[in-house]
Design a protein around this motif. Structure first.
Motif, short mmCIF file in Angstrom:
data_model
loop_
_atom_site.label_atom_id
_atom_site.label_comp_id
_atom_site.label_asym_id
_atom_site.label_seq_id
_atom_site.Cartn_x
_atom_site.Cartn_y
_atom_site.Cartn_z
N VAL B 282 0.86 -1.18 0.00
CA VAL B 282 0.00 0.00 0.00
C VAL B 282 0.90 1.23 0.00
O VAL B 282 1.85 1.31 0.77
CB VAL B 282 -0.92 0.04 1.24
CG1 VAL B 282 -1.63 1.38 1.35
CG2 VAL B 282 -1.94 -1.09 1.20
N VAL B 283 0.62 2.14 -0.92
CA VAL B 283 1.32 3.42 -0.88
C VAL B 283 0.31 4.49 -0.50
O VAL B 283 -0.69 4.69 -1.18
CB VAL B 283 1.95 3.78 -2.25
CG1 VAL B 283 2.55 5.18 -2.21
CG2 VAL B 283 3.01 2.76 -2.63
N MET B 284 0.54 5.11 0.64
CA MET B 284 -0.34 6.17 1.10
C MET B 284 0.28 7.48 0.64
O MET B 284 1.30 7.91 1.19
CB MET B 284 -0.44 6.09 2.63
CG MET B 284 -1.59 6.82 3.23
SD MET B 284 -3.19 6.24 2.67
CE MET B 284 -3.34 4.71 3.59
N ASN B 285 -0.31 8.04 -0.39
CA ASN B 285 0.33 9.18 -1.05
C ASN B 285 -0.23 10.51 -0.55
O ASN B 285 -1.39 10.59 -0.14
CB ASN B 285 0.11 9.06 -2.57
CG ASN B 285 1.03 9.96 -3.37
OD1 ASN B 285 2.08 10.39 -2.87
ND2 ASN B 285 0.66 10.24 -4.60
N ARG B 286 0.57 11.54 -0.62
CA ARG B 286 0.17 12.90 -0.29
C ARG B 286 -0.38 13.04 1.13
O ARG B 286 -1.44 13.62 1.36
CB ARG B 286 -0.84 13.43 -1.30
CG ARG B 286 -0.28 13.44 -2.71
CD ARG B 286 -1.12 14.19 -3.67
NE ARG B 286 -1.05 15.62 -3.42
CZ ARG B 286 -1.56 16.54 -4.25
NH1 ARG B 286 -2.17 16.16 -5.35
NH2 ARG B 286 -1.47 17.81 -3.98
N VAL B 287 0.36 12.48 2.05
CA VAL B 287 0.01 12.60 3.46
C VAL B 287 0.59 13.92 3.98
O VAL B 287 1.63 14.36 3.51
CB VAL B 287 0.57 11.39 4.23
CG1 VAL B 287 0.46 11.58 5.73
CG2 VAL B 287 -0.15 10.13 3.80
#
Lengths: 312, 388
Positions: B282-287
């Motif tokens: 999982v890539v949690m982007n723009r955190v």
């Protein structure tokens, strides 16, 4: 706010189409218009927002005074359409239980999209017992799909594929209504970042040609407040100011935050300027609302802004 | 463990996720990391490919794929024995090539390519991109020219269509269905049905009336030509499915910390489990992490004190700054809660990487390389080598 009866909301994924759709619908209902808000595909953002995710069927569900929500699913719409087109019940059952029908509908690209548009059009045409249109406004979130334009291009594609017969005639009828600026408009939603702006420009161009659909408003969602004059100097001063011991770390954080916010604000202003120059439209800014939870209250405040815009 | 670890033992990485989360950027960045590790890497994207082309500094992308020159990489200080290529899917030509590959003869190929129904099917109908994306992936994989292929899936909001595409393709070309369609009557305009029962005849008269005879004849001729391709296509479908479910393929879910995006990610994950497609990262982007200095115990009061000292008199500037800090604090806290909820539902062997929001759009190779530094980290949301 546009004053035509059938309004579509399109835009790339993740720009807040559902939010803008819901706000337009709430604004319309609050102005006293009998409003139908439509979600395409599986119940998603709108159904969750109005808290009726479990109750969506092929009939509109009342969600507020003067506002109903309809979730349109392609397969259901097709069965319904056949029920209308083929007046004999036994025949309908035969068609629906036919293997060709079932597989073709599940697998044939495009048919579901066509039927979806057909169903929306059908709802928009419905008349009440008094002979007036049942809905004074129909506002459609054209799909969580990044390809929301595909729905809108279906009537033209179908009219071309089926050169004669009922489907051809119906497609042309739907198409002429969709292209009529006194009945229909298509709103475009963007966010103020470089690539989404570029894509919004592309969408507006495609709506104009080859789709030839009336362009409604251009919404730029999640706009930051415009930076005031003197902001650069203030940040620079902040960076060098002599502070109480212990406050240096906080200062670093504030400066970093301010620079980031300012960076995005500059991208925003340049983007909006480009958007307006390239589309020759006046973009409507919808403010960024950072909240712990984004819900109906926030959408309602956007609706208030939209109503104020009409009254100005 | 970070998502970049997946590059070590997978040949195919499929990036899925809802629109607007930065899937294309993450896909390109993963491919670049592969190239930097010495692999022959390819990132495959679907229209609109402009975004990827922009990120890679190319003017346009071609459907055959284009190699990013070593000079372009080394200009950014990126030296490698590997290569990075980028390709886009052109829906229409992908269909044409697909038909050409599976046609047993030129005559059958031409019949199909010239068929009006086919032309509309391949050009303008929604949903057919998904079929072709998977087909193209398998084709590139079989070419043996690449050690790593990263697929940026079509920007369908739900991405569910994409996952179901192989099964739908098989349904569409199902032999049982075809044999039903291939009755000679189809192209003869149903005349043969005169001998059939009255109700069946009536049904078809109605269908004919609804759609127009010509269209049906076109559809019939399309399906009768397609019949010759069925075995090849069915076999193909099985292979593609095996590729997607195999050990050398990893699915990476790209998401953002927004409410709606996470709700869609949950849905997508459930669907993947149901279809037996292995989610591995999982890539949690723009955190939005809180910058150092604002996450300490002296938070809000200290911010006001600092602002008072410098910009107390300029009300507008002060308001703007204070607003920016407040927004970031609220956003950061809310995102953390949502992310924790989401991650709590993931199996422990799914690798999670968090990428903080950058300072602007990501559209050059240097910035892609910079994102790669985050992909190599896990649960680390400070700047790489930064001031945390």
């Amino acid at each position: 706010m546009s004053d035509v009866r059938l309004q579509f909301v399109v835009g790339k994924g993740g720009v807040g189409k559902s939010t803008i759709t819901a706000a337009l619908a709430l604004a319309s209902a609050r102005r006293g218009l009998r409003t139908l808000v439509v979600e395409i595909g599986n119940p998603g953002g709108l159904a969750r927002l109005f808290d009726v995710a479990g109750q969506c069927s092929s009939d509109p569900v009342p969600v507020r005074a003067g506002l109903s929500l309809l979730c349109v699913q392609g397969e259901t719409a097709l069965s319904e359409y056949l029920t209308l087109a083929l007046p004999i019940k036994r025949l309908v059952r035969m068609v629906l239980s036919n293997r060709f029908y079932r597989v073709f509908v599940a697998a044939a690209p495009g048919l579901k999209e066509l039927m979806t548009i057909g169903k929306i059009w059908f709802e928009a045409q419905k008349k009440g017992p008094d002979g007036r249109p049942l809905w004074e406004r129909v506002i459609v979130d054209a799909g969580a799909s990044g390809h929301s334009l595909q729905y809108l291009q279906m009537p033209a594609a179908a009219a071309e594929t089926f050169r004669s017969g009922l489907v051809h005639r119906e497609s042309l009828r739907v198409l002429s209504q969709l292209r009529d600026a006194s009945t229909t408009c298509v709103h475009v939603v963007a966010i103020p970042e470089e690539m989404p702006i570029t894509e919004a420009v592309g969408i507006v161009e495609r709506l104009r040609s080859p789709l030839e659909l009336p362009v409604g408003q251009l919404f730029v969602n999640r706009c930051r407040p415009t930076a005031p004059e003197g902001i650069d100097e203030a940040i620079a001063a902040l960076e060098t100011a002599t502070l109480a011991p212990g406050d240096e770390a906080v200062r670093t954080g504030v400066v970093d935050t301010a620079r980031r916010a300012l960076g995005w604000e500059r991208i925003q202003e340049a983007g909006i300027e480009r958007l307006s120059a390239e589309t020759r439209l006046a973009p409507v800014r919808i403010p960024l609302m950072v909240r712990e939870e984004f819900g109906l209250a926030e959408v309602d405040s956007i609706a208030t802004q939209l109503i104020a815009q009409v009254q100005r | 463990m970070s998502v970049a670890r997946l590059l070590e033992n997978h040949r195919v990485i499929v990036c899925v996720g809802s629109g607007g989360v930065g899937k294309t950027t993450v896909a390109a960045s993963l491919a670049l990391q592969g190239a930097l590790a010495g692999k022959r890497a390819m990132v495959l994207t679907i229209d609109p490919a402009r975004r990827l082309a922009q990120s890679l500094g190319l003017d346009t992308l071609r459907s055959g794929g284009e190699r990013i020159s070593a000079e372009r990489l080394s200009a950014q200080g990126l030296e490698t024995t590997g290569t990075l290529s980028a390709g886009m899917l052109d829906q229409k030509s992908a269909w044409d090539e697909f038909i050409a590959r599976h046609s047993p003869s030129e005559q059958i190929r031409d019949t199909i390519l010239q068929n009006e129904f086919y032309q509309h099917l391949s050009r303008s109908f929604a949903g057919s991109t998904e079929y072709m994306a998977i087909e193209e992936l398998a084709r590139v994989d079989e070419s043996g020219q690449f050690d790593l292929i990263v697929l940026d899936t079509p920007p369908t909001g739900h991405a569910l269509d994409f996952l179901e595409a192989p099964a739908r393709l098989e349904d569409f070309f199902d032999r049982g269905l075809l044999s039903w369609l291939l009755l000679p009557s189809m192209s003869a305009g149903w005349s043969v049905w005169k001998t059939a029962s009255r109700s069946v005849r009536f049904l078809f008269e109605k269908v004919e009336e609804a759609t127009g005879v010509q269209a049906l004849a076109q559809i019939a001729s399309f399906f009768s030509a397609i019949e010759h391709l069925v075995d090849g296509i069915t076999e193909r479908g099985r292979k593609v499915r095996a590729l997607l479910q195999g050990d050398s393929t990893a699915f990476v879910l790209v998401s953002g910390p927004d409410e709606q995006v996470l709700e869609e990610a949950d849905e997508l994950y459930a669907k993947m489990r149901a279809l037996g497609m292995p989610l591995k990262g999982v890539v949690m982007n723009r955190v939005h992490p809180l910058p150092a200095g604002l996450d300490g115990p002296h938070g809000a009061g200290a911010v006001e004190r600092v602002l008072d000292l410098v910009v107390a008199r300029d009300v507008k500037v002060r308001q703007w700054l204070s607003h920016a800090v407040r927004d970031l604090c609220v956003q950061s806290a809310a995102e953390e809660v949502r992310r924790e909820d989401f991650e709590a539902n993931l199996p422990s062997d799914v690798l999670v990487t968090v990428i903080p929001e950058q300072r602007g759009d990501v559209h050059d190779i240097a910035q892609l390389a910079n994102l790669g530094a985050y992909l190599k980290q896990s649960f680390a949301i400070q700047e790489p080598g930064g001031r945390a």
